[in-house]
Enzyme design. Structure first.
Site, PDB file in Angstrom:
ATOM      1  CE  LYS A  90      -4.535   0.833   0.577  1.00 16.83           C
ATOM      2  NZ  LYS A  90      -5.691   0.067   0.109  1.00 16.83           N
ATOM      3  N   GLY A 192     -21.354   5.095  -0.206  1.00 14.53           N
ATOM      4  CA  GLY A 192     -20.443   5.562  -1.257  1.00 14.53           C
ATOM      5  C   GLY A 192     -20.479   4.572  -2.398  1.00 14.53           C
ATOM      6  CB  VAL A 194     -18.420  -0.491  -1.617  1.00 16.62           C
ATOM      7  CG1 VAL A 194     -18.769  -1.938  -1.313  1.00 16.62           C
ATOM      8  CG2 VAL A 194     -17.043  -0.409  -2.254  1.00 16.62           C
TER       9      VAL A 194
HETATM   10  P1  NAD Z   1     -16.503   5.964  -0.610  1.00 15.15           P
HETATM   11  O1  NAD Z   1     -15.595   7.048  -0.133  1.00 15.15           O
HETATM   12  O2  NAD Z   1     -17.058   6.025  -1.987  1.00 15.15           O
HETATM   13  O3  NAD Z   1     -17.721   5.790   0.402  1.00 15.15           O
HETATM   14  C1  NAD Z   1     -17.615   5.902   1.778  1.00 15.15           C
HETATM   15  C2  NAD Z   1     -18.899   6.564   2.252  1.00 15.15           C
HETATM   16  O4  NAD Z   1     -18.906   6.573   3.683  1.00 15.15           O
HETATM   17  C3  NAD Z   1     -19.027   8.017   1.810  1.00 15.15           C
HETATM   18  O5  NAD Z   1     -20.302   8.230   1.213  1.00 15.15           O
HETATM   19  C4  NAD Z   1     -18.873   8.807   3.111  1.00 15.15           C
HETATM   20  O6  NAD Z   1     -19.608  10.007   3.110  1.00 15.15           O
HETATM   21  C5  NAD Z   1     -19.410   7.824   4.129  1.00 15.15           C
HETATM   22  N1  NAD Z   1     -18.990   8.071   5.497  1.00 15.15           N
HETATM   23  C6  NAD Z   1     -17.799   8.544   5.948  1.00 15.15           C
HETATM   24  N2  NAD Z   1     -17.801   8.631   7.290  1.00 15.15           N
HETATM   25  C7  NAD Z   1     -19.016   8.191   7.700  1.00 15.15           C
HETATM   26  C8  NAD Z   1     -19.635   8.036   8.982  1.00 15.15           C
HETATM   27  N3  NAD Z   1     -18.986   8.353  10.100  1.00 15.15           N
HETATM   28  N4  NAD Z   1     -20.889   7.566   9.034  1.00 15.15           N
HETATM   29  C9  NAD Z   1     -21.546   7.246   7.908  1.00 15.15           C
HETATM   30  N5  NAD Z   1     -21.025   7.374   6.661  1.00 15.15           N
HETATM   31  C10 NAD Z   1     -19.767   7.847   6.573  1.00 15.15           C
HETATM   32  O7  NAD Z   1     -15.651   4.613  -0.402  1.00 15.15           O
HETATM   33  P2  NAD Z   1     -15.949   3.186  -1.039  1.00 15.15           P
HETATM   34  O8  NAD Z   1     -15.080   2.988  -2.226  1.00 15.15           O
HETATM   35  O9  NAD Z   1     -17.417   2.955  -1.124  1.00 15.15           O
HETATM   36  O10 NAD Z   1     -15.346   2.240   0.107  1.00 15.15           O
HETATM   37  C11 NAD Z   1     -16.050   2.032   1.312  1.00 15.15           C
HETATM   38  C12 NAD Z   1     -15.177   1.218   2.250  1.00 15.15           C
HETATM   39  O11 NAD Z   1     -14.868  -0.039   1.644  1.00 15.15           O
HETATM   40  C13 NAD Z   1     -13.827   1.860   2.568  1.00 15.15           C
HETATM   41  O12 NAD Z   1     -13.461   1.516   3.890  1.00 15.15           O
HETATM   42  C14 NAD Z   1     -12.876   1.200   1.602  1.00 15.15           C
HETATM   43  O13 NAD Z   1     -11.545   1.202   2.092  1.00 15.15           O
HETATM   44  C15 NAD Z   1     -13.455  -0.201   1.543  1.00 15.15           C
HETATM   45  N6  NAD Z   1     -13.141  -0.922   0.308  1.00 15.15           N
HETATM   46  C16 NAD Z   1     -13.508  -0.416  -0.897  1.00 15.15           C
HETATM   47  C17 NAD Z   1     -13.223  -1.121  -2.060  1.00 15.15           C
HETATM   48  C18 NAD Z   1     -13.641  -0.616  -3.422  1.00 15.15           C
HETATM   49  O14 NAD Z   1     -13.606  -1.404  -4.387  1.00 15.15           O
HETATM   50  N7  NAD Z   1     -14.068   0.626  -3.563  1.00 15.15           N
HETATM   51  C19 NAD Z   1     -12.553  -2.352  -1.977  1.00 15.15           C
HETATM   52  C20 NAD Z   1     -12.214  -2.867  -0.717  1.00 15.15           C
HETATM   53  C21 NAD Z   1     -12.516  -2.132   0.413  1.00 15.15           C
END
Ligand code: NAD
Length: 365
Positions: A90, A192, A194
């Site tokens: 990372k 978000g 996912v």
């Molecule tokens: P994203 O940034 O698109 O979505 C995250 C969402 O969480 C945002 O809408 C944000 O406003 C919201 N959020 C932040 N703090 C919050 C809180 N305290 N309460 C409620 N909502 C809150 O990210 P993503 O790509 O959807 O990823 C989500 C999670 O999954 C992350 O932890 C990421 O590391 C993990 N992840 C994502 C992927 C991927 O393919 N995108 C893969 C593996 C893991």
């Protein structure tokens, strides 16, 4: 700082690096662009270390180091348990993504990635945009998760959501005796990339879905589209629910939140959900809440970008591989029950066993 003071810093630095078993940590600095980045390579026994680059205004350099070390270790286990021939890595860039990022800045970072000769492969993570990946790709071929127009696999989030959904269904099978999520009360924290795709799948299956986010407009949109019920961010932990799905940030399972949870299952996509991997894994177990290990059930995205990097990308194949998360998850939950250990520990055990076994195979002629 005197010479002695400098030695102390070096000592604590190596102590932190060796504690989690990292192979290599690279500090990247460029005066001209102001770039400050750390690349963490945790383990390359199974293959090159793959993991995204995150840019964040860390409160301190120590915080950035801790983040990259934890995240890269998680990638090792994620790849290993998913049967991928990839290691864990990372990168974090320290700074304000809104102000500092530009073409020269990102290309300089790409050059640092290139200097590792393919030992580390980068991809998108928090605060990285497609454009940034394009700049990195101008300086190195060791980048994946590129948009379809550049010959990449596109957004990995739908595959991540699908894998998370498979893991959730497997956990439901274990806990409720059926993997149907119909009429189950499921709270999705963070809608978000996912979370949104996950809500779509859950509502299609007839679950009663609750959603929360810190952005009102996102919530309203999801609620209108899928009929999900909105709850306030803090209220999610006290909700009467069957399944809690953390899809926002890490460490949402901690001393404060676990005693409040009324669910039987935790299964979501966020990375590093357990604030303290050991303590909170067992706290959930003591409360009879079954936790689907995050690095296992959110591996769909890695499966997608890994296939793209290895050059045999096919979206259908990526979904087929992510579907296997169901069986892996069930076997981990069974192992945890049989050995009376937390599900997190069971998953780490299986991942480490694979790394050890394949490492030995690689040593043979
Ligand atoms: P994203 O940034 O698109 O979505 C995250 C969402 O969480 C945002 O809408 C944000 O406003 C919201 N959020 C932040 N703090 C919050 C809180 N305290 N309460 C409620 N909502 C809150 O990210 P993503 O790509 O959807 O990823 C989500 C999670 O999954 C992350 O932890 C990421 O590391 C993990 N992840 C994502 C992927 C991927 O393919 N995108 C893969 C593996 C893991």
């Amino acid at each position: 700082m005197d010479v002695q003071g400098k030695e102390k810093v070096a000592d604590s630095l190596f102590a932190e690096v060796s504690e989690l078993g990292h192979e290599q940590v690279v500090f990247c600095h460029d005066e001209a662009t102001g770039l400050k980045a750390i690349i963490g390579i945790h383990n390359t026994v199974l293959g090159p270390a793959l993991g995204g680059t995150r840019m964040w205004s860390y409160a301190s350099e120590k915080e950035a180091l801790t983040d990259v070390l934890r995240l890269s270790r998680g990638m090792t286990y994620k790849a290993a348990i998913s049967g991928l021939n990839l290691g864990g890595g990372k990168a974090v860039i320290i700074g304000d993504a809104g102000k500092q990022k530009n073409e020269a800045f990102m290309r300089r970072f790409g050059k640092f990635v290139d200097s590792l000769g393919g030992k580390y492969i980068t991809a998108e993570d928090v605060n990285m945009k497609t454009r940034d990946m394009e700049y990195i790709a101008m300086e190195t071929k060791h980048v994946t998760g590129l948009p379809e127009v550049m010959g990449g696999g596109g957004d990995p989030s739908p595959v991540t959501a699908f894998g998370t959904y498979m893991g959730m269904k497997a956990t439901a099978k274990k806990v409720f005796g059926s993997d149907s999520l119909e009429n189950k009360k499921i709270a999705v924290q963070g809608v978000g990339q996912v979370g949104m795709y996950l809500v779509e799948r859950l509502t299609k299956e007839g679950a009663k879905v609750y959603v929360t986010d810190i952005f009102e407009d996102k919530l309203k949109d999801i609620s209108n589209r899928y009929g999900a019920e909105i709850v306030r961010p803090e209220a999610i932990y006290d909700l009467d629910m069957d399944i809690y799905a953390p899809c926002a940030l890490g460490a949402s399972l901690n001393d404060d939140t676990i005693p409040r949870l009324k669910c039987q299952i935790v299964a979501g996509a966020a990375n590093n959900q357990l604030k303290d991997e050991h303590k909170h894994g067992y706290m959930l177990m003591d409360r009879n809440i079954v936790y689907a290990p995050d690095f296992l059930i959110n591996a769909g995205g890695l499966i997608n970008v890994g296939a793209e990097y290895l050059g045999d990308y096919n979206r259908d194949k990526a979904y087929q591989q992510a579907e296997k998360i169901y069986d892996t998850c069930l076997s981990i939950l069974n192992l945890a029950e049989q050995d009376k250990i937390s599900t997190q520990e069971a998953a780490i055990k299986i991942a480490e066993e694979r790394i050890e076994a394949i490492g030995k195979v690689k040593l043979r002629r």
